[in-house]
Scaffold this active site. Structure first.
Site, PDB file in Angstrom:
ATOM      1  N   SER A   1      39.019  44.050  39.046  1.00 23.89           N
ATOM      2  CA  SER A   1      39.892  45.216  39.891  1.00 23.89           C
ATOM      3  C   SER A   1      41.038  44.846  39.466  1.00 23.89           C
ATOM      4  CB  SER A   1      40.524  44.509  41.788  1.00 23.89           C
ATOM      5  OG  SER A   1      40.211  45.725  42.930  1.00 23.89           O
TER       6      SER A   1
ATOM      7  N   ASP B   1      31.099  51.150  45.310  1.00 24.66           N
ATOM      8  CA  ASP B   1      32.740  50.365  45.446  1.00 24.66           C
ATOM      9  C   ASP B   1      33.363  52.054  46.131  1.00 24.66           C
ATOM     10  OD1 ASP B   1      35.342  49.527  44.734  1.00 24.66           O
ATOM     11  OD2 ASP B   1      34.755  48.654  43.000  1.00 24.66           O
TER      12      ASP B   1
ATOM     13  N   HIS C   1      33.253  46.655  46.414  1.00 24.11           N
ATOM     14  CA  HIS C   1      34.319  46.649  45.573  1.00 24.11           C
ATOM     15  C   HIS C   1      33.638  44.904  45.417  1.00 24.11           C
ATOM     16  CE1 HIS C   1      37.448  47.070  43.196  1.00 24.11           C
ATOM     17  NE2 HIS C   1      38.556  45.786  44.547  1.00 24.11           N
TER      18      HIS C   1
END
Length: 634
Positions: free
Chosen positions: A191, A297, A328
């Protein structure tokens, strides 16, 4: 994590593993053949903190930012070693990994618990691990600038220092050098952390040999804007404040400047976004790139990896890819044992120079269905070609009869469940186009898009598009816990000290059987049809061609299923906009879906068909998530 009373057992096991000796006396102790092995004692590893001087003064206090870097490295190593590095804004505020671990510190100020398993696993194998606090977060000075120059420059400065090109200080203010390292660095992170790795790689810094961005951002505009539409309001302020480790007044001027430069009132792509777009510098990337992403995601959308991958491929950057069906997530929580083995081999090859053959293996590894994995020579899939599928009077594909046909609909701000349900029924606020049942499997692999020829009765409107698989299947339920849940058991992935183990809750994919699924989505502001850098208000009665890019996807749609394209306008589930209630007329005969695909020919049905759907499980959870800002965290 294991309770500390159990750490002693893990440490004892680590000591046994550490007693393994290499097969030959030649080379470093930690190398046996073509792999590194755990020979160094993690419990007694050297732990130190340095503050690396950044070239920038992001808070304007007259002093260059100092970036805190916590280091764990083997005490017994008699040879220089490479570095695994994660630069993150989350070490103090929010935590890392599925269990949200934070850094913890001993009385002398050195790190006693480093989040995740990287240090536990790799330090005994002849690596150092460096956990870097991004500018303005945790123990670093300066201001966090949400993917901008300060973040990237600070992390890059650490790599420069590791290669003898920078300046660092210890807690007492004395200068410190990194004579213990080869200078070869591999950055990793999920991320936001992986996004910074992308940004640092885009600088072309020497010494950064590889990056492993997981669910990472390659363009911050595309994270906070959808082709001219806001994802949520005041997102720049929200993200900065979420990770800011300084008193609010210390970075107030920087935050005000960012808010002013980001163009929230227009949705334009400004200079602010240009300096946060790493794709444009793909030609300068020296590092190899191991891209990892969940194809479902919805936090860091898949276009982030897809367009980055394309840019890297264009410039011949060495690369590798893992795609899985969850949202995610980290592959450590999807396919744990195989992921750790693959990451180990990748770092051994890229950082230790071991010829283990991973560079000659298939470039792409994909999860094609829950728990079903396959390797492919490259990605997108072999044989994929862009197909322009015509739209008809409610139909999609070859043979669609749309010439001279127009369809008009008025915005109803439909949520996704209502937008895609029962596609053969007329529903105000949407247009649905359906193929005939597929006669063979259809592989979609790449970035689809929809080009609509439209008239609008207002200066602009939001447009949304969904590609939908209408057919019953068991799929990963990426709306529930991102498709992964924790189990009651634990497993350990590295050695331990008295304060830091590498034991984590096991995980499992969550599946759902449903009669339809949204594959990929896209949004666009119609007034940005000429450029993202400025708006062009639409004139009533005039025709415009507007392209709505859909996010990168990879899926095989089964034979017998129907492919659907559903068009809407404002979307309260994924975006915010004041441009609502427009009436749009679509010239369907001059509108197309461009689909990167191989396999079955998509044809339009020759007779009316009825498709009824049931509600998707998890609808309540999706409603609860509406308009809630998210952060690109792990």
């Amino acid at each position: 994590m294991l309770r500390r009373s159990a750490v002693v057992l893990v440490a004892a096991l680590a000591a046994v593993l550490g007693a393994v000796s290499p097969a030959s006396a030649g080379g470093p102790r930690h190398v046996r053949g073509t792999e590194t092995i755990p020979v160094y004692d993690y419990a007694t590893a050297i732990r130190e903190t340095v503050w690396v001087e950044s070239p920038l003064d992001s808070d304007g206090d007259g002093t260059r930012d100092r970036i805190a870097a916590d280091i764990v490295r083997p005490r017994e190593a008699r040879t220089r070693i490479p570095v695994v590095m994660e630069a993150s804004p989350y070490y103090a505020c929010c935590g890392r990994g599925n269990e949200s671990e934070l850094k913890e510190y001993a009385a002398d100020g050195t790190v006693s618990l480093m989040p995740l398993y990287y240090d536990n696993y790799f330090v005994p194998r002849g690596y150092a691990f460096v956990g870097v606090d991004l500018s303005g977060t945790a123990r670093s000075t300066g201001c966090d600038d949400v993917g901008g120059p300060a973040e990237v420059a600070g992390a890059k400065a650490v790599i420069d220092w590791l290669n003898g090109r920078g300046t660092a200080f210890d807690a007492a203010g004395a200068r410190v050098t990194a004579s213990w390292t080869t200078g070869k660095v591999g950055m990793i992170g999920k991320s936001w952390d992986g996004s910074v790795a992308n940004g640092v790689a885009a600088t072309g810094v020497r010494g950064l040999e590889t990056i492993v961005p997981i669910g990472a951002i390659s363009s911050w505009y595309d994270y906070q804007r959808y082709h001219g539409i806001l994802r949520t309001r005041e997102y720049v302020r929200y993200l900065h404040s979420y990770v800011n480790g300084r008193p609010a007044e210390a970075c107030a001027d920087e935050l005000a400047a960012m808010r002013a430069a980001s163009g929230e009132t227009t949705g334009d792509f400004t200079a602010y976004w240009s300096e946060r777009d790493y794709r444009t510098a793909a030609r300068t990337v020296r590092a190899s790139v191991f891209v990892v992403h969940g194809v479902n995601d919805k936090n860091v959308a898949t276009g982030q990896f897809g367009l980055w991958w394309d840019a890297l491929a264009k410039h011949g950057v060495e690369r590798k890819l893992w795609l899985f069906q969850a949202g995610h997530e980290d592959p450590f929580d999807v396919r744990r044992a195989e992921w750790v083995r693959t990451l180990h081999r990748w770092f051994d090859h890229e950082l230790q120079g071991l010829r283990n053959g991973i560079d000659r293996e298939p470039r792409a590894t994909l999860e094609t269905a829950p728990g079903v994995w396959q390797d492919e020579r490259d990605w997108p899939a072999r044989g994929v070609r862009e197909r322009a599928l015509p739209l008809g009077d409610g139909t999609l594909g070859a043979g669609a009869k749309g010439r001279g046909v127009t369809k008009t609909f008025t915005d109803e701000s439909l949520r996704e469940d209502a937008l895609v349900a029962n596609p053969s029924t007329v529903v105000p606020g949407r247009l649905a186009f359906l193929s005939a049942p597929l006669t063979a499997p259809l592989r979609i692999s790449g970035e689809p898009s929809v080009t609509l020829r439209i008239q609008v009765d207002k200066p602009t409107t939001a447009l949304s598009a969904r590609l939908v698989d209408y057919g019953t299947a068991t799929r990963v339920d990426h709306f529930r816990s991102e498709g992964v849940v924790n189990l009651a058991t634990e497993s350990c992935w590295g050695a331990a000290s008295a304060t830091d183990d590498a034991c984590y809750l096991d995980t499992a994919e969550v599946t759902v059987t449903a009669d339809h699924a949204v594959l990929t989505r896209g949004w666009a502001d119609a007034a940005h049809h000429r450029s993202l850098r400025f708006t062009t208000p639409l004139e009533p009665g005039r025709w415009y061609d507007v392209t709505v890019p859909l996010n990168t996807y990879d899926v095989t749609v089964a034979a017998g299923h129907v492919l659907g394209l559903v068009i809407g306008q404002s979307d309260p589930q994924f975006t915010v906009t004041d441009d609502r209630n427009a009436t749009v007329t679509v010239d369907v005969g001059r509108s197309t879906l461009t689909l990167p695909a191989t396999g079955a020919t998509v044809t339009a049905p020759t007779a009316p068909q009825t498709i009824a759907t049931t509600g998707l499980p998890g609808a309540a959870e999706r409603r609860a998530a509406e308009n809630v800002p998210v952060v690109p965290r792990g």
